[in-house]
Design a protein around this motif. Sequence first.
Motif, PDB file in Angstrom:
ATOM      1  N   PRO A  79       0.800  -1.237   0.000  1.00  0.00           N
ATOM      2  CA  PRO A  79       0.000   0.000   0.000  1.00  0.00           C
ATOM      3  C   PRO A  79       0.828   1.281   0.000  1.00  0.00           C
ATOM      4  N   SER A  80       1.948   1.292   0.705  1.00  0.00           N
ATOM      5  CA  SER A  80       2.785   2.500   0.748  1.00  0.00           C
ATOM      6  C   SER A  80       3.482   2.784  -0.578  1.00  0.00           C
ATOM      7  N   GLN A  82       1.877   2.046  -3.670  1.00  0.00           N
ATOM      8  CA  GLN A  82       0.882   2.097  -4.733  1.00  0.00           C
ATOM      9  C   GLN A  82       0.853   3.467  -5.404  1.00  0.00           C
ATOM     10  N   LYS A  83       0.296   3.493  -6.612  1.00  0.00           N
ATOM     11  CA  LYS A  83       0.151   4.711  -7.420  1.00  0.00           C
ATOM     12  C   LYS A  83       1.505   5.207  -7.946  1.00  0.00           C
ATOM     13  N   ARG A  84       2.463   4.276  -8.124  1.00  0.00           N
ATOM     14  CA  ARG A  84       3.784   4.625  -8.657  1.00  0.00           C
ATOM     15  C   ARG A  84       4.102   3.856  -9.935  1.00  0.00           C
ATOM     16  N   GLY A  85       3.113   3.140 -10.462  1.00  0.00           N
ATOM     17  CA  GLY A  85       3.326   2.408 -11.702  1.00  0.00           C
ATOM     18  C   GLY A  85       3.907   1.013 -11.537  1.00  0.00           C
ATOM     19  N   LYS A  88       1.558  -1.768 -12.983  1.00  0.00           N
ATOM     20  CA  LYS A  88       1.609  -1.738 -14.452  1.00  0.00           C
ATOM     21  C   LYS A  88       2.897  -2.373 -14.958  1.00  0.00           C
ATOM     22  N   GLN A 111     -11.438   0.013  -8.020  1.00  0.00           N
ATOM     23  CA  GLN A 111     -10.116   0.528  -8.372  1.00  0.00           C
ATOM     24  C   GLN A 111      -9.348  -0.501  -9.202  1.00  0.00           C
ATOM     25  N   SER A 114     -10.890  -0.844 -12.788  1.00  0.00           N
ATOM     26  CA  SER A 114     -10.472   0.279 -13.619  1.00  0.00           C
ATOM     27  C   SER A 114      -9.025   0.120 -14.075  1.00  0.00           C
ATOM     28  N   PHE A 115      -8.149  -0.288 -13.159  1.00  0.00           N
ATOM     29  CA  PHE A 115      -6.743  -0.508 -13.493  1.00  0.00           C
ATOM     30  C   PHE A 115      -6.604  -1.553 -14.598  1.00  0.00           C
ATOM     31  N   LYS A 118      -7.758  -0.382 -18.015  1.00  0.00           N
ATOM     32  CA  LYS A 118      -6.766   0.512 -18.631  1.00  0.00           C
ATOM     33  C   LYS A 118      -5.589  -0.281 -19.208  1.00  0.00           C
ATOM     34  N   GLN A 119      -5.361  -1.481 -18.683  1.00  0.00           N
ATOM     35  CA  GLN A 119      -4.261  -2.331 -19.153  1.00  0.00           C
ATOM     36  C   GLN A 119      -4.697  -3.273 -20.271  1.00  0.00           C
TER      37      GLN A 119
END
Length: 142
Positions: A79-80, A82-85, A88, A111, A114-115, A118-119
Motif C-alpha cells: 500500500p505504501s 501504490q500509485k507509482r506504476g 503496471k 479501483q 479500472s486498473f 486501462k491495461q
Amino acid sequence: MIRPYIPSDISRMSSIWLEASFLAHDFIPRSFWEGKESDMQHVYLPSCLNYVYIEEVTGEVAGFISVNDGFIPALFVAPSMQKRGIGKQLLDYVKRTHAHLVLHVYAKNHQAISFYEKQGFRITEERTESQSGEQEYVMEYP
C-alpha cells in the motif's frame, strides 16, 4: 527492477498480499484473509511463477505478480508503494511472455477493475466466488 522471486521473498510477498488485501477488500472480514495467509505462503505462491518488483532505494520487495498457465492469481503492491506504476510494470512484464491472460477480481474492487481495463483487460464473465460468497468478474487480456 523486476526479477523472479526467490524462496526468501515469500514472507515479504505474503505480508504485502495480506496488507493490500485488507485495504482493497474491506468488504470482506479481515479474519477471512488472515485465515488464508499460511496457504498463501506454503501452497499458492510456491505453485506459481512469481516475479517481484524490487524498490531501488531499500532493495526490498515492493510488489509481486503470480502466474500459473496464463492465469494471474495475484498482483499486489505494498500500500505504501501504490500509485507509482509498479503494478503496471509487473503486468507489462508478464504480458511479454503470455499472449493471453486471465484473472479474477471482486466486483466491489472498483479501483482494480479500472486498473485492469486501462491495461487492456475486459470483463468476460460474472460469477460468485465460492469461498467469500462475493461477486467477482473474470477478466481477460487481450
